[in-house]
Structure formats: C-alpha cells, structure tokens
Motif scaffolding. Structure first.
Motif, PDB file in Angstrom:
ATOM      1  N   LEU A 181       0.788  -1.206   0.075  1.00 35.68           N
ATOM      2  CA  LEU A 181       0.075   0.039   0.056  1.00 35.68           C
ATOM      3  C   LEU A 181       1.046   1.336  -0.062  1.00 35.68           C
ATOM      4  N   ASP A 182       0.774   2.257  -1.118  1.00 39.48           N
ATOM      5  CA  ASP A 182       1.188   3.597  -1.005  1.00 39.48           C
ATOM      6  C   ASP A 182      -0.057   4.408  -0.228  1.00 39.48           C
ATOM      7  N   LEU A 183       0.060   4.868   1.160  1.00 38.71           N
ATOM      8  CA  LEU A 183      -0.879   5.899   1.379  1.00 38.71           C
ATOM      9  C   LEU A 183      -0.429   7.276   1.247  1.00 38.71           C
ATOM     10  N   LEU A 184      -0.650   8.027   0.357  1.00 41.18           N
ATOM     11  CA  LEU A 184       0.029   9.286   0.033  1.00 41.18           C
ATOM     12  C   LEU A 184      -1.049  10.325  -0.150  1.00 41.18           C
ATOM     13  N   PRO A 185      -1.734  10.721   1.116  1.00 37.49           N
ATOM     14  CA  PRO A 185      -2.901  11.778   0.983  1.00 37.49           C
ATOM     15  C   PRO A 185      -2.060  13.078   0.972  1.00 37.49           C
ATOM     16  N   GLN A 186      -2.894  14.124   0.395  1.00 38.75           N
ATOM     17  CA  GLN A 186      -2.230  15.361   0.330  1.00 38.75           C
ATOM     18  C   GLN A 186      -2.361  16.099   1.722  1.00 38.75           C
ATOM     19  N   GLU A 187      -1.776  17.434   1.734  1.00 39.91           N
ATOM     20  CA  GLU A 187      -1.825  18.140   3.021  1.00 39.91           C
ATOM     21  C   GLU A 187      -3.065  18.267   3.577  1.00 39.91           C
ATOM     22  N   THR A 188      -3.051  18.299   5.041  1.00 44.00           N
ATOM     23  CA  THR A 188      -4.047  18.732   5.934  1.00 44.00           C
ATOM     24  C   THR A 188      -3.729  20.028   6.393  1.00 44.00           C
ATOM     25  N   ILE A 189      -4.478  21.156   5.696  1.00 43.32           N
ATOM     26  CA  ILE A 189      -4.462  22.505   6.338  1.00 43.32           C
ATOM     27  C   ILE A 189      -5.284  22.811   7.367  1.00 43.32           C
ATOM     28  N   LEU A 190      -4.437  23.184   8.726  1.00 41.65           N
ATOM     29  CA  LEU A 190      -5.244  23.530  10.021  1.00 41.65           C
ATOM     30  C   LEU A 190      -5.563  24.682   9.964  1.00 41.65           C
ATOM     31  N   PHE A 191      -6.798  25.497  10.410  1.00 47.55           N
ATOM     32  CA  PHE A 191      -7.060  26.669  10.317  1.00 47.55           C
ATOM     33  C   PHE A 191      -7.332  27.187  11.903  1.00 47.55           C
ATOM     34  N   ASP A 192      -6.952  28.546  12.005  1.00 48.06           N
ATOM     35  CA  ASP A 192      -7.184  28.945  13.450  1.00 48.06           C
ATOM     36  C   ASP A 192      -8.515  28.468  14.125  1.00 48.06           C
ATOM     37  N   ARG A 193      -8.677  27.973  15.292  1.00 47.88           N
ATOM     38  CA  ARG A 193      -9.769  27.474  15.936  1.00 47.88           C
ATOM     39  C   ARG A 193     -10.272  26.292  15.556  1.00 47.88           C
ATOM     40  N   SER A 194      -9.468  25.364  14.756  1.00 47.99           N
ATOM     41  CA  SER A 194      -9.892  24.291  14.231  1.00 47.99           C
ATOM     42  C   SER A 194      -9.664  23.115  15.259  1.00 47.99           C
ATOM     43  N   ALA A 195     -10.490  22.059  15.163  1.00 50.35           N
ATOM     44  CA  ALA A 195     -10.583  21.095  16.212  1.00 50.35           C
ATOM     45  C   ALA A 195     -11.049  19.722  15.498  1.00 50.35           C
ATOM     46  N   LEU A 196      -9.810  18.859  15.474  1.00 52.44           N
ATOM     47  CA  LEU A 196     -10.015  17.583  14.799  1.00 52.44           C
ATOM     48  C   LEU A 196      -9.214  16.480  15.593  1.00 52.44           C
ATOM     49  N   LEU A 197     -10.035  15.195  15.572  1.00 49.78           N
ATOM     50  CA  LEU A 197      -9.498  14.013  16.066  1.00 49.78           C
ATOM     51  C   LEU A 197      -9.605  13.134  15.051  1.00 49.78           C
ATOM     52  N   ARG A 198      -8.177  12.629  14.572  1.00 47.40           N
ATOM     53  CA  ARG A 198      -8.042  11.676  13.515  1.00 47.40           C
ATOM     54  C   ARG A 198      -7.470  10.410  14.023  1.00 47.40           C
ATOM     55  N   ASP A 199      -8.015   9.213  13.811  1.00 47.73           N
ATOM     56  CA  ASP A 199      -7.595   7.910  14.142  1.00 47.73           C
ATOM     57  C   ASP A 199      -7.397   7.084  12.973  1.00 47.73           C
TER      58      ASP A 199
END
Length: 269
Positions: free
Chosen positions: A110-128
């Motif tokens: 597997l090649d798992l090659l996502p592009q960038e994640t851009i985090l904006f001010d006051r963002s809230a993200l939980l990734r698993d």
C-alpha cells in the motif's frame, strides 16, 4: 411583540467509504465500493491501481464524521491519495472526527499518499488512522500538516488536534505515533524542540524489508529540510518548512527517491 428563542442545529457532514479490491492475473482492481454522504472515491487511469479520496463537503469542522475502510488482497499493489488538500476549519461545536483503516494482506503493498491537511485557526480535529499489515505486506505512508496559509496571511494561535497513527503487523505494533497540538504547543512555536518557527511539517514511514537500503537516497533527497533514520525494516523521515509549497517539493523528491514509478497525477497538478 412575541419573542422566540430558536435553536438551530448547524448541518454536519457525514461520510462513509468502504472499498474492497481484488487481484488476479497480475492486475489489481476494485471489487466492491460503498460510499455515502460526503465521502467519495475516484479510480482514474493510472500505471497501477490508484484510488483518489474526496470529501465533497469541502472541509472539516466540529461535529463532522468521516469513516474510511479499505481492504486489499494478497499480491495487490494499491495507491491511495486525496484529490486535494483536506481543510480543518474553525470549529464552534466540538471536534471533527476522521477514522481510517487500511487492511493489507500478505504479499500486498500500500502507498498511502494523501495530500496536505491544512489546519485553520480554532480548528478542532481528532483523527484515528491505522494500517494493518499481514505477513510480509509492506507500505509507504505520508502525512503532512500545515498551520494556516502563509499567502493569505493566516496565523494559527488556537488549535485542538489529536492525530493517532498506527501501523501494525499481525496485530503487533510497528509504528505508533500520537500527535497532539494545542494552544500550549503553538505558544512555543519558535522553540527548537517544537516547530522552530515552521508552519509545515511531514512524516514519511516506509515499512519494507529493504527500508534501510533506501536510507542514503532518502537523506540525499531531504537535504536540509529534515532527517531520516532506518531500523528493523522501517524507515522514518521528518521534514519541516516555512510553508506548504517548499515542503511539498522536498517531500516529492523524497518519495521519488525511494518509490519506483510516478507520483499520483493529483500531486502534480
């Protein structure tokens, strides 16, 4: 005059994607695909099997939920990427949650090659996120985070990010990384122990028996943008830059140095 207190729930994005691939006569192709809500997939023509993930909601904000499951069989070679950068926008009601699981059978890659994640001010993200390898399966995984867009004059001062990344083999851990970024960490952004003034950073992990053999090429490609090490069938590289574009250029050089074949077309647009 009659006054009413009206409470309106803001719309939240929901997305579910489950993909299963098959492999026969040396060819990997999609076998089954279920997609619902804002989670979609494209399978463009490519030298090898490639799946491009899309979030049609345009980004993530508090209360959004995304679930992705990809299953590939023995002998298959699959590349998974994203159509564009994912965006985590300002949240007013809790966290966005993204759960991704990739199951890779023995003899598969597997090649798992996502592009960038851009985090904006006051963002809230939980990734698993998890890659489950079986037997002698191998993988290449890249994750890139950008704190706001420099060209737009954006500054991220408030953030709630938990990013859990795991690679296992037959249920045993190979790579475990729990990344936590919040206001306290951002306040130390110029520290050499944190981001040293950079707003873009990436991690690359290659799990393969010959990972150490590619270390020299990886270090040459990274140059002054980061560092790499290899041990026990695993190569890990860290890269940082002042902004997303120079980081992308360095990351593309790195991937090309250790991975045969062209990058996904969406990376080159």
């Amino acid at each position: 005059m009659l006054h009413q207190n009206l409470t309106t729930d803001l719309p939240r994005a929901r997305g579910t994607l489950r993909a299963g691939f098959v492999h026969s006569d040396g060819v990997t192709r999609i076998g089954r695909l279920f997609q619902a809500g804002s989670a979609k997939a494209m399978l463009p023509p490519a030298p090898s099997c490639e799946m491009v993930l899309l979030n049609t909601s345009g980004g993530l904000t508090g209360g959004d939920r995304m679930e992705i499951l990809v299953d590939q069989p023995s002998g298959s070679h699959l590349t998974v990427t994203t159509q564009t950068a994912e965006r985590a926008y300002r949240s007013t009601t809790g966290r966005a949650r993204v759960t991704s699981r990739f199951v890779v059978a023995a003899g598969a890659h597997l090649d798992l090659l996502p592009q960038e994640t851009i985090l904006f001010d006051r963002s809230a993200l939980l990734r698993d996120q998890e890659i489950e390898l079986s037997g002698d399966a191998t993988c290449l995984w890249v994750e890139t985070l950008i704190l706001g867009r420099a060209a737009m004059g954006e500054t991220v001062r408030t953030l709630d990010l938990t990013d859990r990344r795991r690679i296992t083999r037959d249920g045993r851990p190979v790579f475990i990384e729990n990344l936590r970024l919040d206001d306290t960490v951002l306040a130390q952004g110029n520290s050499a122990a944190t981001l040293a003034g950079n707003r873009a950073f990436a991690t690359l992990v290659l799990v393969a028996t010959d990972a150490a053999d590619r270390l020299g090429r990886a270090r040459d490609a990274i140059g002054d943008c980061g560092a790499a090490s290899a041990f026990d069938g695993k190569l890990v590289a860290r890269l940082t830059a002042e902004d997303g574009w120079p980081l992308r250029q360095a990351l593309m050089r790195l991937i090309r140095s250790i991975r045969p074949g062209p990058l996904p077309r969406v990376w080159q647009i």
